[in-house]
Design a protein around this motif. Structure first.
Motif, PDB file in Angstrom:
ATOM      1  N   LEU A 255      20.177  71.954 -72.673  1.00  0.00           N
ATOM      2  CA  LEU A 255      21.383  71.402 -72.058  1.00  0.00           C
ATOM      3  C   LEU A 255      21.175  69.931 -71.721  1.00  0.00           C
ATOM      4  N   ARG A 256      19.979  69.611 -71.254  1.00  0.00           N
ATOM      5  CA  ARG A 256      19.711  68.219 -70.922  1.00  0.00           C
ATOM      6  C   ARG A 256      19.784  67.358 -72.167  1.00  0.00           C
ATOM      7  N   GLU A 257      19.233  67.876 -73.249  1.00  0.00           N
ATOM      8  CA  GLU A 257      19.312  67.101 -74.495  1.00  0.00           C
ATOM      9  C   GLU A 257      20.741  66.935 -74.962  1.00  0.00           C
ATOM     10  N   THR A 258      21.526  67.981 -74.744  1.00  0.00           N
ATOM     11  CA  THR A 258      22.930  67.876 -75.105  1.00  0.00           C
ATOM     12  C   THR A 258      23.606  66.758 -74.316  1.00  0.00           C
ATOM     13  N   ILE A 262      25.381  63.266 -75.600  1.00  0.00           N
ATOM     14  CA  ILE A 262      26.728  62.803 -75.265  1.00  0.00           C
ATOM     15  C   ILE A 262      26.676  61.356 -74.792  1.00  0.00           C
ATOM     16  N   VAL A 263      25.663  61.061 -73.985  1.00  0.00           N
ATOM     17  CA  VAL A 263      25.592  59.721 -73.416  1.00  0.00           C
ATOM     18  C   VAL A 263      25.213  58.694 -74.472  1.00  0.00           C
ATOM     19  N   SER A 264      24.372  59.103 -75.400  1.00  0.00           N
ATOM     20  CA  SER A 264      23.840  58.097 -76.320  1.00  0.00           C
ATOM     21  C   SER A 264      24.851  57.665 -77.373  1.00  0.00           C
ATOM     22  N   GLN A 265      25.775  58.493 -77.694  1.00  0.00           N
ATOM     23  CA  GLN A 265      26.749  58.073 -78.710  1.00  0.00           C
ATOM     24  C   GLN A 265      28.072  58.776 -78.461  1.00  0.00           C
ATOM     25  N   GLN A 266      29.155  58.062 -78.654  1.00  0.00           N
ATOM     26  CA  GLN A 266      30.467  58.685 -78.490  1.00  0.00           C
ATOM     27  C   GLN A 266      31.264  58.518 -79.777  1.00  0.00           C
ATOM     28  N   SER A 267      31.350  59.594 -80.517  1.00  0.00           N
ATOM     29  CA  SER A 267      32.113  59.536 -81.763  1.00  0.00           C
ATOM     30  C   SER A 267      32.540  60.954 -82.111  1.00  0.00           C
ATOM     31  N   PRO A 268      33.535  61.059 -82.967  1.00  0.00           N
ATOM     32  CA  PRO A 268      33.951  62.411 -83.375  1.00  0.00           C
ATOM     33  C   PRO A 268      32.814  63.220 -83.971  1.00  0.00           C
ATOM     34  N   GLN A 269      31.939  62.561 -84.729  1.00  0.00           N
ATOM     35  CA  GLN A 269      30.825  63.303 -85.326  1.00  0.00           C
ATOM     36  C   GLN A 269      29.925  63.846 -84.239  1.00  0.00           C
ATOM     37  N   ARG A 270      29.679  63.011 -83.233  1.00  0.00           N
ATOM     38  CA  ARG A 270      28.824  63.455 -82.147  1.00  0.00           C
ATOM     39  C   ARG A 270      29.467  64.616 -81.404  1.00  0.00           C
ATOM     40  N   LEU A 271      30.773  64.555 -81.298  1.00  0.00           N
ATOM     41  CA  LEU A 271      31.470  65.658 -80.631  1.00  0.00           C
ATOM     42  C   LEU A 271      31.237  66.964 -81.390  1.00  0.00           C
ATOM     43  N   LEU A 272      31.258  66.870 -82.708  1.00  0.00           N
ATOM     44  CA  LEU A 272      31.003  68.067 -83.508  1.00  0.00           C
ATOM     45  C   LEU A 272      29.598  68.592 -83.279  1.00  0.00           C
ATOM     46  N   LEU A 278      26.864  73.493 -77.964  1.00  0.00           N
ATOM     47  CA  LEU A 278      27.489  74.366 -76.966  1.00  0.00           C
ATOM     48  C   LEU A 278      27.551  75.797 -77.486  1.00  0.00           C
ATOM     49  N   TYR A 279      27.893  75.914 -78.741  1.00  0.00           N
ATOM     50  CA  TYR A 279      27.933  77.245 -79.347  1.00  0.00           C
ATOM     51  C   TYR A 279      26.557  77.895 -79.284  1.00  0.00           C
ATOM     52  N   TYR A 330      37.433  75.409 -75.777  1.00  0.00           N
ATOM     53  CA  TYR A 330      38.464  74.374 -75.653  1.00  0.00           C
ATOM     54  C   TYR A 330      38.207  73.486 -74.443  1.00  0.00           C
ATOM     55  N   HIS A 331      37.888  74.129 -73.338  1.00  0.00           N
ATOM     56  CA  HIS A 331      37.803  73.389 -72.089  1.00  0.00           C
ATOM     57  C   HIS A 331      36.481  72.640 -71.980  1.00  0.00           C
ATOM     58  N   LEU A 332      35.430  73.287 -72.443  1.00  0.00           N
ATOM     59  CA  LEU A 332      34.149  72.592 -72.456  1.00  0.00           C
ATOM     60  C   LEU A 332      34.245  71.336 -73.320  1.00  0.00           C
ATOM     61  N   GLU A 333      34.860  71.532 -74.473  1.00  0.00           N
ATOM     62  CA  GLU A 333      34.927  70.413 -75.395  1.00  0.00           C
ATOM     63  C   GLU A 333      35.852  69.321 -74.878  1.00  0.00           C
ATOM     64  N   ALA A 334      36.948  69.754 -74.259  1.00  0.00           N
ATOM     65  CA  ALA A 334      37.859  68.757 -73.697  1.00  0.00           C
ATOM     66  C   ALA A 334      37.127  67.921 -72.652  1.00  0.00           C
ATOM     67  N   PHE A 335      36.298  68.585 -71.853  1.00  0.00           N
ATOM     68  CA  PHE A 335      35.532  67.842 -70.852  1.00  0.00           C
ATOM     69  C   PHE A 335      34.588  66.848 -71.526  1.00  0.00           C
ATOM     70  N   VAL A 336      33.902  67.322 -72.530  1.00  0.00           N
ATOM     71  CA  VAL A 336      32.949  66.435 -73.218  1.00  0.00           C
ATOM     72  C   VAL A 336      33.676  65.244 -73.837  1.00  0.00           C
ATOM     73  N   ALA A 337      34.792  65.542 -74.504  1.00  0.00           N
ATOM     74  CA  ALA A 337      35.536  64.468 -75.163  1.00  0.00           C
ATOM     75  C   ALA A 337      36.046  63.469 -74.142  1.00  0.00           C
TER      76      ALA A 337
END
Lengths: 356, 674
Positions: A255-258, A262-272, A278-279, A330-337
């Motif tokens: 989880l920490r690495e996750t 998130i912090v190190s890069q913000q892009s749609p690919q990173r979101l994927l 998360l899965y 949905y909600h986890l991802e919305a938070f991350v995004a």
């Protein structure tokens, strides 16, 4: 060889290591004969269950420790079969009704009815009531909680309920008012240390006080976790060294690495990528709300003070959604995004200010 | 016989005929072959079991007045009246490649395949699989080519009635003395099918006197499959394997895309497509232009023949027919025929009643009669109601429509402008109607959202946009959270999700900035699988570690992960395995470990599941979709034909095969098809 957690679990109220006043109160409560319904609450690892089992032993004697696992199947009115595992002794029945999901109401009513309708055999020798121990009451549906309220009154003569939960905020007030609420707070760091030291002594090990303190802090004063950590330390390396690495669970590291990703890069690919992570956590049975909480903690430690309020507010918003909605992702991802968007904007603004 | 009575008969015959085309799938093939006899002089199709002819006659008798059918054979002078009774689909069946409404390239592809494999010098059998939506001319192509290339077609048809089984026995007995022994088990459809293949392969047709001797080449055509094969595809595979080994003539399988759900006969061949080197040619729905050509050809012929009794639908009406049929030429011709007979009482009644419902404002125009202008307005209202096919989309295309969100540019002069602080939200007009797309995708909004969720990040470039989209998706889930109101809120939820997604994508805000992203593969959602594993593991953990008396959360987040770190004996095998599986998360593991399952353009979606029994139904429905590899190859194949990036709203939409079926419904369907 059982785990230290189980091996050195105190079995009577007098042997408890901390909150001794409370233990005394409970003892007195049992001895004066009348015993109301109890609502035991407190954070995980504080010793709720231990106290309840001690209480039951005080009530019924050692017979309570002869546990047997029973599989009960209950048919709902809609002809759905439910399999419920219960743990029972001659005197009490422990059940986690939230296992039944949406049909927990039926489980509660059926189980309590069957327990309450059968009288104790030798009522002279024992108490004239049985105890039903319900765990995770805060995860019960509202429906079930209302059903519980009625049941509590109806079978008061033959049956006492002990409800166990983490927080009373999700327990409806009619139930709270019908029970004697017993809060079991977390042990202090010192108390955890002394328990750890005691256990290690019984095991014949030498635990440096620094390490004990470190474990206590790292476990967040969760005694169960602390003991597990301590045992893991023992596996890792025996003569303990004071500055030894304390093993952390894989999922926490993951989880920490996750969060770092998130912090190190913000892009749609990173979101994927984050979604895939998360899965992964979900398939390893880490509940969504735990993931959410862990993520927020890690992200907060990574982001600037200006953002913290906003991030926490967002986290609260999506955590709420998580509880109400159906599909956690949905909600986890919305938070991350959302976090990505805020963080990126903040970084870009900061860069602009830096440039001029 | 007075003229009056004759007409009465005639119209009664016609009533039958109007009903008939709706069963086109069922009876069309039978009709076609029968009709071809008198038209082309000789019957080229040689049916087996030989009782096929019997059935044809029987069924013919059932549906058409025997008087009329007698007329047909004995009195050719009354040709016109007969033609009127005949479905135009059969009457105007294509006779040459030029008349086919199929794309030239496709015909060539099939032709070249046939040429290669009809060559006697080549050893071994070959199988050609033609797929495509119904009514796109698969069978017609084969038949026309049979004529051009000079081979004859031996076609399998499912024996359907008990009487036929008896016939069958007679037939086999008369040829084969041993058949008395096999007549019992030999009468299973599967057995018959196998036998048919064997015989068709081994023996040539008997040469009747007077026939040309040149036609010794043949192909075997299979359009319908014994139902048993849908349940046990392996059985069919074995038969085909054997066929491949021994065969001497090519086998053509024709499969419609529009069979429902995962009973889709396409799935029959998924597994063996490579192994048996089955060549798959997939047909597209008939293009509007070529359909237009065919329809106008038919109209001119019919008008010439009818000497004014058939009113001519004008161009607009034909256009409407074309678009209404969504690329199904059979249905288009049927509705053309239907709408052309204007002077019949039945039809007037029918229209009048429809009229009354649809627009009561126009009765005056109706009453005035059939001037051309009123005709065309009628057509616009009616023809979709009469002959219109339910347009539906394959999931792949439906997703594409939402994700690629095509927009149409406004005239800059008349475009409404947003106030300055809202210019961020200025978007060009959408070319698609999201609600319509969802409706046509034949999925519940919930599942459609899952698919969208799985695939949307690829289509975004800006994190800001993606955050907004994810928020909309979260909203959509939240809307449907309440169990009691879910049925109503589902529609709103999917509407919020699709529209939110389309609006949020600011890089596609304008009509002209669409083509920046190329083709992106679409994938099936992971969530259902993940959720299922989650629940399973959850339950397993609870039952395995019951004696720890812990709440599940602390069990799974504290005990199991630490147990993984401890070398603690006294665990049974199951517990150890579980700890290994769930307690450990390898840090180095590639986060993309989850295998992406590509969504083929003809794949049907995961079927609907009620949230209450979501886990169970998900389990059932995930099974068919977990066949590895095939989805990918299939999508590659078909993607090369029509990249969804080229989608335009004007294109006809293929019939979809998805159906929202519960397990129960599926079972019912099984029995129906027997």
């Amino acid at each position: 060889m059982s785990l230290w957690v189980d091996k050195y679990r105190p079995t009577s109220l007098v042997k408890l290591d901390y909150h001794k006043d409370q233990a005394n109160h409970l003892k007195n409560l049992v001895q004066c004969g009348d015993f109301p319904h109890l609502l035991v609450y407190g954070p995980p690892g504080a010793g709720k269950k231990t106290r309840i089992m001690c209480l039951l032993r005080e009530l019924y004697g050692p017979g309570v420790e002869k546990l047997r696992i029973e599989h009960q199947s209950i048919t709902t009115p809609s002809r759905k079969k439910l399999e419920i595992n219960t743990i029972a002794s001659n005197y009490h029945l422990e059940v986690n009704p939230s296992d039944a999901g949406n049909s927990d109401r039926v489980v509660i009513q059926e189980l309590i009815k069957t327990v309450a309708q059968s009288q104790q055999i030798q009522s002279s020798a024992q108490r004239e009531f049985k105890v039903v121990l319900l765990t995770e009451v805060d995860r019960l549906t509202k429906d079930a909680q209302h059903a519980l309220r009625r049941t509590m009154e109806k079978y008061m003569s033959t049956c006492r309920l002990i409800l166990c939960c983490n927080s009373t905020s999700k327990v409806i007030s009619p139930i709270r008012s019908r029970c004697l609420a017993v809060r079991v707070p977390l042990p202090s760091v010192e108390e955890v240390c002394s328990v750890l030291a005691g256990v290690c002594k019984k095991e014949g090990l030498l635990l440096p006080p620094e390490l004990a303190r470190q474990i206590a802090e790292k476990s967040g004063r969760n005694l169960r976790k602390a003991l597990l950590m301590c045992e893991a330390c023992r596996v890792q390396q025996y003569p303990f060294s004071p500055d030894q690495d304390i093993p952390v669970t894989d999922w926490e590291v993951y989880l920490r690495e996750t969060a770092n990703a998130i912090v190190s890069q913000q892009s749609p690919q990173r979101l994927l990528e984050v979604r895939a992570r998360l899965y992964e956590l979900l398939t390893h049975c880490i509940p969504p709300d735990v993931i959410m909480k862990g993520l927020v903690t890690e992200l907060l430690s990574n982001c600037d003070g200006h953002l913290k309020a906003e991030v926490v507010q967002m986290a609260a918003y999506y955590e709420h959604r998580l509880q109400l909605g159906n599909k956690a992702i949905y909600h986890l991802e919305a938070f991350v995004a959302k976090f990505m968007a805020i963080y990126k904007k903040f970084m870009e603004d900061g860069l602009d200010n830096f440039m001029f | 016989m007075s003229k009056l009575s004759l007409r009465g008969k005639q119209s009664s015959g016609k009533i039958n005929n109007w009903v008939e085309p709706s069963f086109g799938e069922l009876l069309g093939g039978v009709n076609r072959t029968l009709k071809k006899g008198p038209l082309s002089g000789e019957s080229k199709t040689n049916r087996w079991p030989s009782t096929g002819d019997q059935t044809e006659k029987q069924s013919r008798k059932r549906k058409v007045d025997p008087h009329v059918s007698n007329n047909q054979i004995s009195v050719p002078s009354e040709a016109y009246k007969l033609d009127q009774d005949e479905p135009w689909v059969d009457l105007h069946a294509p006779q040459s490649q030029a008349e086919l409404a199929v794309h030239k390239k496709k015909i060539e592809e099939v032709e070249s395949w046939l040429r290669v494999h009809l060559d006697k010098s080549k050893k071994g059998g070959a199988i050609l699989l033609l797929t495509g939506p119904s009514g796109c001319g698969k069978t017609a192509t084969v038949q026309v080519l049979a004529k051009d290339l000079g081979f004859h077609i031996q076609e399998w048809s499912n024996p359907s009635t008990t009487s036929q089984y008896k016939m069958e026995d007679l037939f086999t007995q008369s040829f084969d003395p041993d058949s008395r022994f096999n007549s019992f088990h030999g009468s299973s459809q599967t057995g018959l099918f196998q036998e048919f293949l064997l015989r068709a392969n081994k023996y040539n047709r008997l040469q009747m006197s007077g026939e040309k001797l040149t036609e010794d080449r043949k192909i075997i055509l299979i359009e319908e499959f014994p139902n048993q094969f849908y349940r046990q595809p392996v059985c069919l595979h074995d038969i085909l394997r054997q066929f491949i080994k021994t065969s001497r003539c090519p086998l053509v399988l024709i499969v419609s895309d529009s069979l429902s759900g995962d009973k889709n006969s396409r799935h029959l061949f998924k597994d063996v497509l490579h192994e048996l080197e089955i060549h798959n040619i997939s047909f597209n729905p008939v293009a509007p232009t070529s359909m237009m050509k065919v329809l106008s050809r038919i109209v001119t012929i019919e008008v010439g023949k009818s000497s004014g009794r058939i009113s001519v639908p004008d161009k607009a009406a034909l256009d409407l027919l074309c678009s209404g049929s969504s690329g199904d030429i059979r249905s288009a011709i049927n509705s053309l025929q239907f709408s052309s007979f204007t002077d019949k009482s039945l039809e007037r009644r029918l229209w009048a009643s429809k009229k009354g419902k649809s627009s009561s404002a126009k009765p005056a125009v109706r009453a005035k009669g059939r001037s051309k202008s009123s005709k065309s307005t009628d057509m616009q209202v009616e023809s979709p109601a009469i002959g219109g096919k339910d347009a539906s989309l394959f999931l792949f295309r439906a997703l594409g429509k939402i994700l690629y969100c095509k927009r149409e540019s406004y005239d800059s002069s008349q475009a409404p402008k947003l106030p300055p602080h809202l210019t961020d939200h200025q978007r060009d007009k959408l070319l698609v109607d999201p609600e319509l797309v969802i409706e046509r995708s034949h999925m519940s909004g919930e599942f459609f959202n899952l698919y969208l969720h799985q695939n949307y990040p690829d289509f975004f470039t800006d994190v800001e946009d993606i955050a907004r989209t994810s928020e909309y998706l979260s909203d959509a889930d939240f809307l449907t959270a309440e169990w009691s109101s879910r049925s109503t809120m589902l529609e709103y939820g999917s509407s919020v999700a699709t529209r939110g997604l389309m609006h949020s994508n600011s890089s596609r805000a304008k009509a002209n900035c669409q083509s920046t992203t190329g083709f992106k593969p679409l994938h099936k959602p992971h969530w259902l699988h993940i959720n299922k594993t989650y629940r399973e593991n959850y339950l397993t953990a609870q039952s395995l570690f019951l004696n720890f008396c812990l709440t599940p959360v602390s069990l799974l987040t504290e005990l199991v992960p630490y147990l993984a770190k401890l070398t603690n004996p006294m665990r049974n095998q199951a517990q150890i395995a579980f700890i290994q599986n769930v307690g450990h998360i390898s840090q180095k593991r590639d986060p993309g470990r989850l295998r992406l399952e590509a969504l083929g353009d003809k794949d049907s979606g995961i079927l609907d599941a009620d949230s209450e029994n979501e886990e169970t139904s998900a389990a059932q429905h995930l099974e068919p979709s977990t066949t590895p590899g095939n989805a990918t190859t299939e999508s590659n194949l078909s993607n090369s034909q029509d990249p969804p990036g080229e989608l335009s709203a004007s294109q006809p939409q293929p019939a979809s095969s998805e159906a929202l079926l519960d397990e129960e419904d599926l079972l019912i369907e099984d029995y129906d098809s027997d």
